[in-house]
Design an enzyme around this catalytic site. Sequence first.
Site, PDB file in Angstrom:
ATOM      1  N   ASP A  33       0.854  -1.190   0.000  1.00 29.93           N
ATOM      2  CA  ASP A  33       0.000   0.000   0.000  1.00 29.93           C
ATOM      3  C   ASP A  33       0.891   1.241   0.000  1.00 29.93           C
ATOM      4  OD1 ASP A  33      -3.196   0.523   1.044  1.00 29.93           O
ATOM      5  OD2 ASP A  33      -1.801   2.191   1.169  1.00 29.93           O
ATOM      6  N   ILE A  34       0.537   2.245  -0.792  1.00 30.08           N
ATOM      7  CA  ILE A  34       1.384   3.442  -0.849  1.00 30.08           C
ATOM      8  C   ILE A  34       1.147   4.371   0.339  1.00 30.08           C
ATOM      9  CG2 ILE A  34       1.698   3.424  -3.359  1.00 30.08           C
ATOM     10  CD1 ILE A  34      -0.442   5.653  -3.511  1.00 30.08           C
TER      11      ILE A  34
ATOM     12  N   HIS B  83      -6.945  -5.602   2.340  1.00 30.53           N
ATOM     13  CA  HIS B  83      -5.844  -5.001   3.080  1.00 30.53           C
ATOM     14  C   HIS B  83      -5.294  -6.018   4.079  1.00 30.53           C
ATOM     15  CE1 HIS B  83      -6.570  -0.679   2.010  1.00 30.53           C
ATOM     16  NE2 HIS B  83      -7.807  -1.108   1.822  1.00 30.53           N
TER      17      HIS B  83
ATOM     18  N   ASN C 180     -12.937  -3.014   2.243  1.00 27.18           N
ATOM     19  CA  ASN C 180     -13.890  -1.913   2.308  1.00 27.18           C
ATOM     20  C   ASN C 180     -14.824  -1.956   1.114  1.00 27.18           C
ATOM     21  OD1 ASN C 180     -12.620  -0.836   4.615  1.00 27.18           O
ATOM     22  ND2 ASN C 180     -11.082   0.162   3.328  1.00 27.18           N
TER      23      ASN C 180
ATOM     24  N   VAL D  52     -10.640   2.782  -4.340  1.00 27.84           N
ATOM     25  CA  VAL D  52     -10.408   2.231  -5.672  1.00 27.84           C
ATOM     26  C   VAL D  52     -11.437   1.127  -5.892  1.00 27.84           C
ATOM     27  CG1 VAL D  52      -8.793   1.027  -7.185  1.00 27.84           C
ATOM     28  CG2 VAL D  52      -7.945   2.780  -5.599  1.00 27.84           C
TER      29      VAL D  52
ATOM     30  N   HIS E 218     -10.030  -5.176  -3.227  1.00 26.22           N
ATOM     31  CA  HIS E 218      -8.687  -5.340  -2.660  1.00 26.22           C
ATOM     32  C   HIS E 218      -8.789  -5.639  -1.173  1.00 26.22           C
ATOM     33  CE1 HIS E 218      -9.726  -1.027  -2.759  1.00 26.22           C
ATOM     34  NE2 HIS E 218      -8.950  -0.831  -1.700  1.00 26.22           N
TER      35      HIS E 218
END
Lengths: 114, 114
Positions: B30-31, B102, B87, B96, B100
Site C-alpha cells: 500500500d502506498i 488489506h 472496504n 479504488v 482489494h
Amino acid sequence: MPDCLFCQIVEGKIPAKKVYEDDDVVAFDDIQPQAPVHVLVIPKKHVATLNDLSPQDDAVAGKLFRVAAQLAKQRGIADRGWRATVNVNRDAHQLVFHVHLHLMGGRPFGWPPG
Amino acid sequence: MPDCLFCQIVEGKIPAKKVYEDDDVVAFDDIQPQAPVHVLVIPKKHVATLNDLSPQDDAVAGKLFRVAAQLAKQRGIADRGWRATVNVNRDAHQLVFHVHLHLMGGRPFGWPPG
C-alpha cells in the site's frame, strides 16, 4: 472440534441468531455488535485461523465474502457501504479460533481499521 | 477496465511494488501504509466491489485470504497476528473500485475496526 464455540453454534448446540445457512456457511448476529449491522459469517468446517487455510478451502473462504454481500443487500447497507474484517491471532484480537468474517455496516467507518 | 488503477497495476502500466503474483492474484505494498506491514491483495479480474462477486469468483476471492496468510508468514507476523479488511463503498472508505484485501500487521489493532 468439540470445544470450539462456533462449531457448537454450527451444530445447534449453542443458540445463536442465525441469519443465513447453507451447506458450507453459517451467519449469525455478533453478540457484542460494534455497528448497526454486525454479523459473523463462518465456514461450517473448523479452520482455526486464516493462517490454516489450504487450497481446498478457497471456494468456501470466498463464499464468506459473497454471503456477506448478500446479507448487506438484505439489510439495505450494500450501496452505502460496509466493511469485512477477519482477525488473526493476538495482535488483531481474534477471540474465537474458528475463522469468522465480521460484516459491519450501517455507520461510517474510520481509517485505519483499528 | 482501462480506467481502473488496479487493472493498470495488474498489467504493469502503472508501477507498484509487487510482492506476489500468480495467474489469479497480485499483491503489492500500500502506498499509504497504516501498519508496519500493509499489503493489498487483489484479484487480477476486475470486480468493482464485494457486492459484485458472482459464484464463479468464489475460489479466487478465497485465495485472497490464503495469499495474505502466505505473505503474513513470509513477513514474520502470522503468529503474532494480522488483520484482513475489505472496504465496500463510501461508508467504509473504498477509494479504488477494484476489490482489494488489506493485509495489515506488525502492530496491535484496536476494536472495533474503524
